[in-house]
Scaffold this active site. Sequence first.
Site, PDB file in Angstrom:
ATOM      1  N   ASP A 107       0.805  -1.239   0.000  1.00  0.00           N
ATOM      2  CA  ASP A 107       0.000   0.000   0.000  1.00  0.00           C
ATOM      3  C   ASP A 107       0.827   1.273   0.000  1.00  0.00           C
ATOM      4  O   ASP A 107       0.298   2.349   0.236  1.00  0.00           O
ATOM      5  CB  ASP A 107      -0.957  -0.001   1.199  1.00  0.00           C
ATOM      6  N   GLU A 108       2.117   1.143  -0.251  1.00  0.00           N
ATOM      7  CA  GLU A 108       2.993   2.288  -0.066  1.00  0.00           C
ATOM      8  C   GLU A 108       3.999   2.387  -1.203  1.00  0.00           C
ATOM      9  O   GLU A 108       4.562   1.371  -1.607  1.00  0.00           O
ATOM     10  CB  GLU A 108       3.788   2.029   1.214  1.00  0.00           C
TER      11      GLU A 108
END
Length: 358
Positions: A107-108
């Site tokens: 998610d990053e």
Amino acid sequence: MGTLQRKIIHCDADCFFAALEERDNPRYRGRPIAVGGHAEGRGVIATCNYAARTFGVRSAMPSAQALKLCPDLLIVRHRMEVYREASEQMREIFADYTDLIEPLSLDEAFLDVTGANVCLGSASLIAQEIRARVHKRVGITVSAGVSVNKFLAKVASDWRKPDGLTVIPPKRVADFVRHLPVRKIPGVGPVMQRKMAGLGVETCVDLQAYDAPTLQEWFGCVGESLHQLSFGRDDREVTTERQRKSVSVEQTFSADLPDLSSCMMQMAELMPRLQHRLDALTREGGCIDKAFVKLKFNDFSSTTLERKGTQPRISVYRSLCEEAYSRGLKPVRLMGLGVRIRSQPNEAVQLPLFGIAC
Ligand code: TTP
Ligand code: MG
């Protein structure tokens, strides 16, 4: 001659796994939920939504402890395929703005948009557009930070979480870091933080008072980088897939693997997938430095074991897996097999010389 000022964006989805569970289960919305293992099975929390965080629930906390803090907490099982798909959709959106993307986790990611022409070349507008598009397509919120380097962009994305955008333009860097608590510097954990507090160092401006040799004396080899970061300087480049350091395949199993022999069976299934990825690497002329095995146990603890200068044969992976398993002796939820790559052919094993011998 001045160097071109970089424009870096750091994107980080808010309570990623939990946000996707809320998206797909409207009845979860508005109540504290977490993704993790059962309290009875000594499970741990992978993440939780912000409602749960107000009770003090945190990632990596035992589920039993989380339930004590928040008795109404609903703990749901993970659905890794859903999270992977969402991650893929996010990356497709990022790729519309730049090729220089460095994913840090599902998610990053860091994006270097220095050369981007879209959105009038404005990194802030790009970040805002990415946030809006992810919200529309994936149905979750993403916080973003925009600044002149990776360190500041990452600090900025955390600044107004959830659903926030923080921009630290070049002219505000000096002022911003002055008040920045030292715990925000990557690598400054609780132990170093205590040591710094003992020296009267709470914020970056306190740290700036000491030169690099002094910081090296106190904190060892990280002294130089602490000195640089305290002024908001960070030269690290956004490292793309093309310059990747490893190639691997991994799988999270729908039911945990109970013992070593079931790990060995699954490994035989993963090997052809690794072989496929290595074939692509061979075409790019990559060189293997090490083979590695990663295991994540049912309590979310994980271990990675690697062996240098070896060929990625199944016998090597078997012995690595055996040793990795002996470190946990617990059911395995995820297994990864891979190789670490060197950019220069050195002592490394050159891929074209062999394939995987099973
Ligand atoms: P994070 O980005 O660290 O956390 P988050 O997205 O849940 O929350 P935040 O709003 O603070 O960014 O991690 C991304 C996902 O990785 C997270 O949703 C679940 C997973 N994860 C674990 O499985 N175990 C862990 O210990 C952590 C920290 C994360
Ligand atoms: Mg996140």
